[in-house]
Design an enzyme around this catalytic site. Structure first.
Site, PDB file in Angstrom:
ATOM      1  N   TYR A  40       0.643  -1.040   0.025  1.00 25.77           N
ATOM      2  CA  TYR A  40      -0.124   0.030  -0.150  1.00 25.77           C
ATOM      3  C   TYR A  40       0.903   1.312  -0.010  1.00 25.77           C
ATOM      4  O   TYR A  40       1.774   1.500  -0.776  1.00 25.77           O
ATOM      5  CB  TYR A  40      -1.086   0.091   1.240  1.00 25.77           C
ATOM      6  CG  TYR A  40      -2.202   0.766   1.180  1.00 25.77           C
ATOM      7  CD1 TYR A  40      -2.840   0.839  -0.118  1.00 25.77           C
ATOM      8  CD2 TYR A  40      -2.360   1.900   1.983  1.00 25.77           C
ATOM      9  CE1 TYR A  40      -4.067   1.724  -0.204  1.00 25.77           C
ATOM     10  CE2 TYR A  40      -3.656   2.716   1.793  1.00 25.77           C
ATOM     11  CZ  TYR A  40      -4.272   2.365   0.593  1.00 25.77           C
ATOM     12  OH  TYR A  40      -5.464   3.405   0.565  1.00 25.77           O
ATOM     13  N   LYS A  95     -20.747 -20.974  -8.959  1.00 26.67           N
ATOM     14  CA  LYS A  95     -20.061 -20.996 -10.095  1.00 26.67           C
ATOM     15  C   LYS A  95     -18.593 -20.510 -10.268  1.00 26.67           C
ATOM     16  O   LYS A  95     -17.658 -21.002 -10.673  1.00 26.67           O
ATOM     17  CB  LYS A  95     -20.583 -19.935 -10.986  1.00 26.67           C
ATOM     18  CG  LYS A  95     -20.219 -19.777 -12.569  1.00 26.67           C
ATOM     19  CD  LYS A  95     -21.149 -21.185 -13.267  1.00 26.67           C
ATOM     20  CE  LYS A  95     -21.049 -20.918 -14.869  1.00 26.67           C
ATOM     21  NZ  LYS A  95     -21.658 -21.942 -15.562  1.00 26.67           N
ATOM     22  N   GLU A 137     -24.811 -14.886 -16.074  1.00 25.18           N
ATOM     23  CA  GLU A 137     -25.195 -16.198 -15.596  1.00 25.18           C
ATOM     24  C   GLU A 137     -26.659 -16.020 -15.314  1.00 25.18           C
ATOM     25  O   GLU A 137     -27.149 -14.811 -14.543  1.00 25.18           O
ATOM     26  CB  GLU A 137     -24.327 -16.727 -14.248  1.00 25.18           C
ATOM     27  CG  GLU A 137     -24.642 -17.863 -13.919  1.00 25.18           C
ATOM     28  CD  GLU A 137     -23.936 -19.116 -14.528  1.00 25.18           C
ATOM     29  OE1 GLU A 137     -24.382 -20.315 -14.459  1.00 25.18           O
ATOM     30  OE2 GLU A 137     -23.197 -18.617 -15.327  1.00 25.18           O
ATOM     31  N   ASP A 138     -27.727 -16.846 -15.481  1.00 23.88           N
ATOM     32  CA  ASP A 138     -29.038 -16.951 -15.188  1.00 23.88           C
ATOM     33  C   ASP A 138     -29.580 -15.615 -15.219  1.00 23.88           C
ATOM     34  O   ASP A 138     -30.354 -15.170 -14.416  1.00 23.88           O
ATOM     35  CB  ASP A 138     -28.841 -17.438 -13.362  1.00 23.88           C
ATOM     36  CG  ASP A 138     -28.319 -18.423 -13.386  1.00 23.88           C
ATOM     37  OD1 ASP A 138     -28.168 -19.517 -14.380  1.00 23.88           O
ATOM     38  OD2 ASP A 138     -28.163 -19.004 -12.165  1.00 23.88           O
ATOM     39  N   ALA A 196     -37.054 -23.564 -26.234  1.00 23.30           N
ATOM     40  CA  ALA A 196     -36.708 -22.441 -27.123  1.00 23.30           C
ATOM     41  C   ALA A 196     -36.200 -21.269 -26.268  1.00 23.30           C
ATOM     42  O   ALA A 196     -36.326 -19.939 -26.472  1.00 23.30           O
ATOM     43  CB  ALA A 196     -37.918 -22.086 -27.864  1.00 23.30           C
ATOM     44  N   GLY A 197     -35.507 -21.719 -25.032  1.00 24.88           N
ATOM     45  CA  GLY A 197     -34.779 -20.549 -24.238  1.00 24.88           C
ATOM     46  C   GLY A 197     -33.410 -20.441 -24.784  1.00 24.88           C
ATOM     47  O   GLY A 197     -32.766 -20.822 -26.061  1.00 24.88           O
ATOM     48  N   ALA A 199     -30.249 -21.495 -23.948  1.00 24.71           N
ATOM     49  CA  ALA A 199     -29.556 -22.680 -24.293  1.00 24.71           C
ATOM     50  C   ALA A 199     -30.007 -23.454 -25.631  1.00 24.71           C
ATOM     51  O   ALA A 199     -29.221 -23.754 -26.320  1.00 24.71           O
ATOM     52  CB  ALA A 199     -29.673 -23.889 -23.148  1.00 24.71           C
ATOM     53  N   ASN A 287     -32.781 -30.886 -16.452  1.00 25.09           N
ATOM     54  CA  ASN A 287     -32.240 -31.184 -14.784  1.00 25.09           C
ATOM     55  C   ASN A 287     -33.353 -30.943 -14.014  1.00 25.09           C
ATOM     56  O   ASN A 287     -33.975 -29.849 -14.068  1.00 25.09           O
ATOM     57  CB  ASN A 287     -30.996 -30.551 -14.662  1.00 25.09           C
ATOM     58  CG  ASN A 287     -29.848 -31.279 -15.124  1.00 25.09           C
ATOM     59  OD1 ASN A 287     -29.742 -32.544 -14.761  1.00 25.09           O
ATOM     60  ND2 ASN A 287     -28.590 -30.876 -15.541  1.00 25.09           N
TER      61      ASN A 287
END
Length: 768
Positions: A40, A95, A137-138, A196-197, A199, A287
């Site tokens: 520092y 993740k 993500e998500d 149809a999302g 993914a 899943n």
């Protein structure tokens, strides 16, 4: 395990001992005032000024180059839906954990409290200078498409929405291999996509890039087949709308070659499978439960090639095969983006890797005699150690060839070596160990079943399918403790002192007496011994009433070893038992240390035999043993008897076991520093190799070393692992932790598996 207990365990796991799953750890020294003044003020000003001159220096002086942001607004979390940013944080931390353990990438998880696309994008852009890459993500569709597209266009660091591209990359690699096995061409096959999302759209686009034709693809959403004549389609759905006169999944499945499931469980019937073309390819990836049960599908069609998202069936399409390694390659060349060339490189690398000979470590982990490319192996296994050295280089090279790499790799061999070093920095070996035990669980008797920690460990091994526990102790006490921890299971509980065990106790006593009657044991003393748990447990294993035993939690090590030697005895060709400890170290990965518990001052021949037995244990873990025989001296630099006996042990091994990679005597620093060893002792059989096994000249040196490693470096320890007994009996250190007991149980199960198959001849070097 009940749903409620699983819930409680998950909450405790995330809350204790420290809330969350990731933390920040310093990478520089900070012990002195000098260190702090460099870290520092005033020293920190110097790298700041260098970065001000040239922003690229931020990679040189900060952690940016190995730091990825996992960013979400919590609008499409796992199977939970729109639960908000705070509730999504445990998933984002998870993740981050996967990034770290599979590719050694550091992560900050960031949860953004907005569903507005512009606000989300602006937030990410403003924090982007901190990071070397962004993993989205998500985030729900269709917003996810625009967010990723714009961030890729507007940022100069890699950005990827793994929910879209991870599944696409892994499934595309699997599809390429499945089509080869089915003797079909991707440009000819009829493909049905259920879902149809984000993914599903990404998978379909990547399949097109691999050669699939749009006119041969039929996509379905919750309303049925997405047709061109349907109103109010999103641009993404319009892209895959079909002109075919189809309405339902049943219609679409007729004569289809490929089914891609990214939707919901149990929507595909056996009747639908039977209408598909010959050698159908079915990827049921919903899943936790697939679109059709795996066993039902393979029973319905013998010619099917099937993959799921589950680990308990062949061909798991698991995103962890992709995102850690793709970002690793992108970061290592400082790519400005993750482009289509890089994703395709990952696809091809995964597909190609599947066709190469599988390391024995992977066969062992999955309980296979010989994994080979075929219907049940079309994609690599997540625990395959070759992934880290295969996918990142392919991605990095594609980044260089496509012009998005700003720091090209010049020495590929050195780069690959650095990747392999990263692989050893976590507990993968423990997961491999448990995985292997679960493939063929054995009956393990816990001699101290009325101790709470032992009982908790037995509960875990039962619930996880690692072993079939048998508990010794007072039934009333054990049942009361089981109620306290909600351990509800049909478990054998045996009290050696109870009247109901009278007949078995006498049978054991007579067998023990017949074996030891000429060694001072009377029938009366034998009957008395059988009231003691360790003697009773050993006889259970001897007679086949159990496959292995665990003891030692409440007793001194020597007191438990004695009945094991008297009742179980030594394996053929063994003259002395020994132990080894597996240490999971942060810097070097797995290390085996012998002998940590039995032999106080072994002779030269004893040391040679200990080394040889240890080599078999190391191989049991799928690792090629590289053994250093340690001392305070190097290669004859001392003539003291303690050094000479190590020299003689090495001489025995070189003479009678020439295939073993072993050398010494060596000081520990030379053994562990392969560069120093290469420079000073280039003649050594260990020169240029990474030592993973240390054989110590005495009990005190081995025992002190492993306990120092355990306490000072917080290295996980598995052991002492007993070597040389005729049947599986493993003795804990007193007051071992629950995790240590679970790991030792897995060892006991694997030991029993091997002895059942008679795989191991403990001492084929008979001249020893």
């Amino acid at each position: 395990m009940s749903k409620e207990r699983r819930r409680r365990e998950a909450l405790v796991y995330h809350a204790k001992p420290t809330p969350g799953k990731i933390k920040v750890v310093p990478t520089k020294k900070y012990s002195s005032q000098r260190d702090l003044s460099l870290a520092y003020s005033p020293g920190v000003a110097e790298p700041c000024l260098e970065i001000e001159k040239d922003k690229k220096n931020v990679y040189k002086y900060t952690a940016k180059g190995n730091l990825v942001a996992v960013i979400s607004n919590g609008t499409a979390v796992l199977g939970l839906g729109n639960i908000g940013p705070e509730a999504s944080k445990p998933v984002m931390e998870g993740k981050g954990l996967l990034f770290k353990i599979f590719a050694d990438i550091d992560v900050f998880d960031i949860e953004v409290d907005t569903e507005n696309v512009d606000e989300f994008i602006q937030t990410v852009k403003q924090i982007a200078p901190t990071f070397g890459g962004i993993n989205l993500e998500d985030i729900k569709a269709p917003e996810a498409f625009e967010i990723e597209r714009r961030l890729k266009e507007e940022l100069d660091i890699p950005v990827m929405h793994d929910d879209q591209h991870g599944t696409a990359i892994i499934s595309a690699a699997a599809l390429i291999n499945a089509l080869e096995l089915a003797n079909k061409k991707i440009e000819d096959v009829q493909i049905v996509i259920s879902g149809a999302g984000a993914a599903a759209i990404s998978c379909s686009r990547l399949y097109q890039a691999c050669g699939a034709r749009t006119e041969n693809m039929v996509m379905l959403d919750s309303k049925g087949v997405i047709r061109k004549d349907r109103d109010n389609l999103t641009p993404e759905k319009e892209e895959f709308a079909t002109a075919k006169d189809l309405n339902t999944l049943e219609d679409a499945m007729k004569d289809a070659d490929v089914f891609i499931g990214l939707s919901t469980a149990d929507i595909v019937s056996p009747e639908m499978l039977l209408t598909m073309a010959n050698n159908p390819i079915v990827f049921a990836m919903a899943n936790p439960n697939p679109e059709i049960d795996y066993d039902l599908a393979v029973k319905t069609r013998k010619d099917i090639i099937m993959a799921t998202g589950r680990s308990d069936h062949p061909n798991q399409v698991n995103n962890v095969l992709g995102f850690p390694f793709i970002f690793r390659g992108a970061l290592d060349v400082r790519a400005t983006k993750i482009n289509e060339d890089m994703k395709m490189a990952a696809v091809k690398a995964l597909a190609k890797l599947t066709k190469e000979p599988v390391p024995e470590q992977v066969n062992i982990a999955y309980g296979e005699t010989y994994l080979t490319f075929g219907k049940d192996y079309i994609i690599p296994k997540p625990f395959d150690p070759r992934l880290i050295a295969t996918v990142p280089p392919a991605v990095a090279k594609a980044a260089m060839d496509s012009g998005v790499a700003t720091e090209p790799i010049l020495d590929w061999e050195k780069y690959t070596d650095s990747l392999l070093e990263r692989f050893g920095n976590d507990n993968k070996l423990v997961r491999l160990l448990v995985n292997r035990a679960k493939l063929n669980p054995k009956r393990v008797v816990f001699a101290e079943g009325d101790q709470m920690d032992v009982l908790k460990a037995a509960q875990i091994v039962h619930d996880e399918g690692i072993a079939i526990p048998i508990l010794l102790g007072r039934k009333e006490t054990i049942k009361k403790l089981m109620e306290e921890i909600d351990f509800v299971a049909d478990i054998d509980i045996v009290d050696p002192k109870s009247d109901e065990e009278f007949e078995r106790k006498n049978k054991y006593a007579e067998a023990y007496w017949k074996n030891r009657k000429r060694r001072g044991v009377t029938l009366y003393s034998a009957e008395k011994k059988m009231r003691e748990r360790n003697y009773f447990a050993a006889m259970m294993v001897n007679t086949g009433d159990a496959d292995a035993l665990i003891s030692g939690y409440t007793s001194s090590y020597p007191s438990v070893v004695k009945p094991m030697l008297e009742l179980i005895g030594l394996a053929d060709g063994v003259s002395r038992i020994a132990t080894t400890n597996l240490m999971i170290t942060q810097r070097r990965g797995p290390m085996f240390l012998s002998d940590t518990s039995i032999n106080i001052d072994p002779t030269a021949k004893d040391l040679a035999k200990i080394a040889h037995m240890t080599s078999h244990v190391v191989k049991m873990f799928g690792i090629e043993p590289v053994i250093a025989m340690t001392s305070y001296s190097n290669f004859g630099s001392s003539n003291h008897p303690r050094a000479i006996k190590v020299q003689e042990a090495v001489s025995y091994l070189h003479r009678f076991c020439p295939d073993m990679i072993v050398d010494g005597e060596l000081q520990t620093d030379f053994a562990l520093n392969h560069e120093m060893l290469q420079d000073i002792f280039p003649f050594s059989k260990l020169a240029g190799k990474k030592v993973n096994t240390l054989i110590f000249p005495s009990l005190e040196s081995a025992n002190i070393t492993y306990k120092l490693l355990k306490e000072l470096n917080q290295a996980d320890s598995i052991g002492p692992i007993m070597m040389g007994l005729r049947k599986p009996a493993h003795i804990l250190q007193m007051e071992a932790s629950v995790d240590e007991i679970v790991n030792m149980t897995a060892i006991a199960v694997i030991d029993a598996q091997q002895k059942e198959k008679q795989e191991v001849k403990v001492n084929p070097c008979t001249s020893l």
